[in-house]
Design a protein around this motif. Sequence first.
Motif, PDB file in Angstrom:
ATOM      1  N   THR A   1       0.843  -1.211   0.000  1.00 17.50           N
ATOM      2  CA  THR A   1       0.000   0.000   0.000  1.00 17.50           C
ATOM      3  C   THR A   1       0.871   1.252   0.000  1.00 17.50           C
ATOM      4  O   THR A   1       0.634   2.202  -0.744  1.00 17.50           O
ATOM      5  N   GLU A   2       1.924   1.196   0.830  1.00 19.90           N
ATOM      6  CA  GLU A   2       2.813   2.359   0.914  1.00 19.90           C
ATOM      7  C   GLU A   2       3.557   2.572  -0.407  1.00 19.90           C
ATOM      8  O   GLU A   2       3.715   3.706  -0.864  1.00 19.90           O
ATOM      9  N   VAL A   3       3.976   1.460  -1.012  1.00 25.48           N
ATOM     10  CA  VAL A   3       4.705   1.549  -2.285  1.00 25.48           C
ATOM     11  C   VAL A   3       3.819   2.199  -3.348  1.00 25.48           C
ATOM     12  O   VAL A   3       4.238   3.134  -4.047  1.00 25.48           O
ATOM     13  N   VAL A   4       2.562   1.718  -3.458  1.00 22.84           N
ATOM     14  CA  VAL A   4       1.652   2.261  -4.476  1.00 22.84           C
ATOM     15  C   VAL A   4       1.412   3.750  -4.225  1.00 22.84           C
ATOM     16  O   VAL A   4       1.410   4.567  -5.158  1.00 22.84           O
ATOM     17  N   ASN A   5       1.242   4.129  -2.960  1.00 22.19           N
ATOM     18  CA  ASN A   5       1.046   5.555  -2.623  1.00 22.19           C
ATOM     19  C   ASN A   5       2.254   6.386  -3.028  1.00 22.19           C
ATOM     20  O   ASN A   5       2.124   7.478  -3.585  1.00 22.19           O
ATOM     21  N   ASN A   6       3.453   5.848  -2.728  1.00 24.14           N
ATOM     22  CA  ASN A   6       4.685   6.584  -3.070  1.00 24.14           C
ATOM     23  C   ASN A   6       4.801   6.791  -4.581  1.00 24.14           C
ATOM     24  O   ASN A   6       5.214   7.856  -5.048  1.00 24.14           O
ATOM     25  N   ILE A   7       4.434   5.736  -5.334  1.00 21.67           N
ATOM     26  CA  ILE A   7       4.535   5.856  -6.802  1.00 21.67           C
ATOM     27  C   ILE A   7       3.510   6.882  -7.301  1.00 21.67           C
ATOM     28  O   ILE A   7       3.816   7.717  -8.149  1.00 21.67           O
ATOM     29  N   TYR A   8       2.286   6.815  -6.752  1.00 21.82           N
ATOM     30  CA  TYR A   8       1.254   7.791  -7.144  1.00 21.82           C
ATOM     31  C   TYR A   8       1.736   9.222  -6.886  1.00 21.82           C
ATOM     32  O   TYR A   8       1.584  10.107  -7.716  1.00 21.82           O
ATOM     33  N   ASN A   9       2.335   9.433  -5.711  1.00 23.59           N
ATOM     34  CA  ASN A   9       2.820  10.777  -5.357  1.00 23.59           C
ATOM     35  C   ASN A   9       3.865  11.254  -6.360  1.00 23.59           C
ATOM     36  O   ASN A   9       3.857  12.403  -6.794  1.00 23.59           O
ATOM     37  N   ALA A  10       4.773  10.342  -6.719  1.00 24.03           N
ATOM     38  CA  ALA A  10       5.823  10.707  -7.679  1.00 24.03           C
ATOM     39  C   ALA A  10       5.200  11.064  -9.032  1.00 24.03           C
ATOM     40  O   ALA A  10       5.626  12.019  -9.700  1.00 24.03           O
ATOM     41  N   HIS A  11       4.174  10.307  -9.422  1.00 25.23           N
ATOM     42  CA  HIS A  11       3.540  10.566 -10.726  1.00 25.23           C
ATOM     43  C   HIS A  11       2.774  11.898 -10.711  1.00 25.23           C
ATOM     44  O   HIS A  11       2.670  12.561 -11.740  1.00 25.23           O
ATOM     45  N   ARG A  12       2.221  12.254  -9.556  1.00 25.19           N
ATOM     46  CA  ARG A  12       1.509  13.543  -9.471  1.00 25.19           C
ATOM     47  C   ARG A  12       2.493  14.708  -9.623  1.00 25.19           C
ATOM     48  O   ARG A  12       2.127  15.784 -10.066  1.00 25.19           O
ATOM     49  N   GLU A  13       3.746  14.455  -9.246  1.00 28.73           N
ATOM     50  CA  GLU A  13       4.778  15.488  -9.423  1.00 28.73           C
ATOM     51  C   GLU A  13       5.403  15.407 -10.817  1.00 28.73           C
ATOM     52  O   GLU A  13       6.523  15.858 -11.054  1.00 28.73           O
ATOM     53  N   ASN A  14       4.666  14.737 -11.710  1.00 25.07           N
ATOM     54  CA  ASN A  14       5.055  14.635 -13.124  1.00 25.07           C
ATOM     55  C   ASN A  14       6.300  13.796 -13.382  1.00 25.07           C
ATOM     56  O   ASN A  14       7.007  14.002 -14.372  1.00 25.07           O
ATOM     57  N   GLN A  15       6.593  12.850 -12.481  1.00 24.24           N
ATOM     58  CA  GLN A  15       7.683  11.894 -12.757  1.00 24.24           C
ATOM     59  C   GLN A  15       7.046  10.685 -13.435  1.00 24.24           C
ATOM     60  O   GLN A  15       6.642   9.716 -12.790  1.00 24.24           O
ATOM     61  N   LYS A  16       6.946  10.765 -14.779  1.00 25.78           N
ATOM     62  CA  LYS A  16       6.187   9.757 -15.540  1.00 25.78           C
ATOM     63  C   LYS A  16       6.727   8.340 -15.393  1.00 25.78           C
ATOM     64  O   LYS A  16       5.998   7.366 -15.487  1.00 25.78           O
ATOM     65  N   PHE A  17       8.047   8.241 -15.216  1.00 22.11           N
ATOM     66  CA  PHE A  17       8.670   6.914 -15.236  1.00 22.11           C
ATOM     67  C   PHE A  17       9.039   6.414 -13.840  1.00 22.11           C
ATOM     68  O   PHE A  17       9.917   5.576 -13.686  1.00 22.11           O
ATOM     69  N   ALA A  18       8.379   6.939 -12.808  1.00 21.76           N
ATOM     70  CA  ALA A  18       8.701   6.507 -11.441  1.00 21.76           C
ATOM     71  C   ALA A  18       8.057   5.151 -11.168  1.00 21.76           C
ATOM     72  O   ALA A  18       6.860   4.969 -11.395  1.00 21.76           O
ATOM     73  N   GLY A  19       8.883   4.203 -10.706  1.00 20.59           N
ATOM     74  CA  GLY A  19       8.364   2.863 -10.400  1.00 20.59           C
ATOM     75  C   GLY A  19       8.933   2.379  -9.087  1.00 20.59           C
ATOM     76  O   GLY A  19       9.704   3.072  -8.423  1.00 20.59           O
ATOM     77  N   PHE A  20       8.584   1.137  -8.719  1.00 21.11           N
ATOM     78  CA  PHE A  20       9.041   0.571  -7.449  1.00 21.11           C
ATOM     79  C   PHE A  20      10.513   0.172  -7.537  1.00 21.11           C
ATOM     80  O   PHE A  20      10.926  -0.481  -8.492  1.00 21.11           O
ATOM     81  N   ASP A  21      11.285   0.563  -6.561  1.00 15.09           N
ATOM     82  CA  ASP A  21      12.712   0.227  -6.525  1.00 15.09           C
ATOM     83  C   ASP A  21      12.892  -1.012  -5.647  1.00 15.09           C
ATOM     84  O   ASP A  21      12.761  -0.940  -4.430  1.00 15.09           O
ATOM     85  N   ILE A  22      13.196  -2.161  -6.277  1.00 12.51           N
ATOM     86  CA  ILE A  22      13.254  -3.411  -5.489  1.00 12.51           C
ATOM     87  C   ILE A  22      14.491  -3.488  -4.597  1.00 12.51           C
ATOM     88  O   ILE A  22      14.573  -4.348  -3.729  1.00 12.51           O
ATOM     89  N   ASP A  23      15.445  -2.575  -4.807  1.00 17.53           N
ATOM     90  CA  ASP A  23      16.677  -2.666  -4.016  1.00 17.53           C
ATOM     91  C   ASP A  23      16.612  -1.897  -2.692  1.00 17.53           C
ATOM     92  O   ASP A  23      17.484  -2.045  -1.850  1.00 17.53           O
ATOM     93  N   THR A  24      15.579  -1.039  -2.515  1.00 16.25           N
ATOM     94  CA  THR A  24      15.572  -0.233  -1.288  1.00 16.25           C
ATOM     95  C   THR A  24      14.865  -0.965  -0.153  1.00 16.25           C
ATOM     96  O   THR A  24      14.059  -1.859  -0.372  1.00 16.25           O
ATOM     97  N   GLU A  25      15.166  -0.524   1.048  1.00 12.80           N
ATOM     98  CA  GLU A  25      14.561  -1.131   2.237  1.00 12.80           C
ATOM     99  C   GLU A  25      13.267  -0.403   2.626  1.00 12.80           C
ATOM    100  O   GLU A  25      12.386  -0.963   3.229  1.00 12.80           O
ATOM    101  N   ASN A  26      13.181   0.915   2.273  1.00 15.71           N
ATOM    102  CA  ASN A  26      12.071   1.711   2.816  1.00 15.71           C
ATOM    103  C   ASN A  26      11.014   2.047   1.765  1.00 15.71           C
ATOM    104  O   ASN A  26      10.676   3.199   1.556  1.00 15.71           O
ATOM    105  N   ASN A  27      10.525   1.011   1.064  1.00 17.19           N
ATOM    106  CA  ASN A  27       9.424   1.168   0.089  1.00 17.19           C
ATOM    107  C   ASN A  27       9.690   2.305  -0.903  1.00 17.19           C
ATOM    108  O   ASN A  27       8.810   3.094  -1.228  1.00 17.19           O
TER     109      ASN A  27
END
Length: 545
Positions: free
Chosen positions: A461-487
């Motif tokens: 849920t947190e990951v999806v929210n973070n991606i949505y937030n990035a996309h609202r700031e016009n970062q079209k290609f923002a996706g989930f980073d599988i290497d990070t620890e903090n979503n």
Amino acid sequence: MALHIPKAPGVPQMLKDGARMFSGLEEAVYRNINACKQFAQSVRSAYGPNGMNKMIINHIEKQFVTSDAGTIIRELDVEHPAAKLMVLASQMQDSEVGDGTNFVIVMSGALLEAAEELLRLGVTTSEIADGYERALDKCLEILPELVCYEIKDCKNFDDVARGVKPSIMSKQYGNEDFISALVAKACIGILPEKTTFNVDNVRICKILGAGLLQSEVLSGMVFKREVEGDISHITEAKVAVYSCPVDITQTETKGTVLIKSADELLNFSKGEESLLEKQIKDIADAGVKVVVAGAKFGDMALHYLNKFGVMAVRLNSKFDLRRVARTVNATVLPRLTTPTAEELGYCDTVHVDELGDTRVVVFSMNSVESRMSTVVIRGSTDNYMDDIERAIDDGVNTFKGIARDGRFVAGAGATEIELAQKLLQYADTLPGLEQYAVRKFAVALEAIPRALADNSGANATEVVNNIYNAHRENQKFAGFDIDTENNGVCDAKEKGVLDLYLLKYWGLKYAVGAATTILKVDQIIMAKRAGGPKPKAPAGSDDES
């Protein structure tokens, strides 16, 4: 006289005894949705680079350990008619793009799950199906705008390796650089100038022993066989390919030979021998140095082949025979005749090699342009090598997609969230009940980044929210980073996590097609199974019934 019991009125009256029927929302639609949800759930945990492996033992007790959805659904004999539709959609994706089978199943499962909630609210199936179709059209309209990378030149090694890497990464996370280099080298070496790329021209030969990093690409073919005669190395060879045995020819008609003396007996067998010797001498005189046959070499024929210094290779499979003919550019001859110059093939070197403790025959071409290339996979276990083979197969299919259309969209769930965001805006413009279905479609698209996050142990849920937030700031290609620890969120384009445009295009089409077809089913009528003897219980079974 036996008492006649009338059947219940309705459908059971029309069908044989033992037929079953389910109808209506409760019995048919929810049942189908439930089965498909279960099926999608089981495959979903295998999605992405951190996907779990499944261990499958199929009907002939062969064991598979893999996270490749294509293999999982092929080896599972799915019986449920609705889940079968999902399997068919995913197989269509496999034959069209060669990758993204899991995407289709996860997506159609999510669409059906969303539809169930709408059905319980009282929206009809046809309105949901219409809404899904509209949402799909909108997605396919938006998709070309999300292209972030394009490969113009299919011969550029670095570009191809970059494009192929993500599809291999999802199967073999950690070895993707090495394997994508192998695939790029194998594919570029055989890419024809004018015609389309043929996946079958990249062969795979698995040889037990050593480790993955000892794998290599050879232009030509490799067979796990020994040569038949004494000659084991020939360079600049003309090659003749026969689909018949190389032996004394049997006559068409049967006859009885009357032999009256020992001299006649000697002359009779001499005649046969000299005929065979003449045949093989003629073949050798035509410049042939290698004879490949699809059936056995007789002892006498081998003797003469060795005498004239001709190498003999036997291949049992007719498909291998055709591939060799294609590699060396020869014609497969059905009878032991002297080949003409057009029917002969050419190969730079044919030699016996030893890899580990396996003897192989290698037909290798030194030229830059070859018709076939072989990836020799080394590994410690058969299961491991099978999994590497599936990763390479996905990579080769991705290359085929690049050769057709070199466009890429961002992976890591970026494209799905961007589409979902655009769909939510689009839903607000719709007047009818379809808007609810379009909104649910947007929610279903979140299933992809959710699956990636769940399998990586992050909070979905947190990951999806973070991606949505990035996309609202016009970062079209923002996706989930599988290497990070903090979503965390990353730029999928910069990180090189790319998906083929064709994969997303067809994947969405097939997923929606399967989901709407399943939703439109309101009755399941199952005829009585065809009778027949019960299958025998396996040995050691105490099942008496």
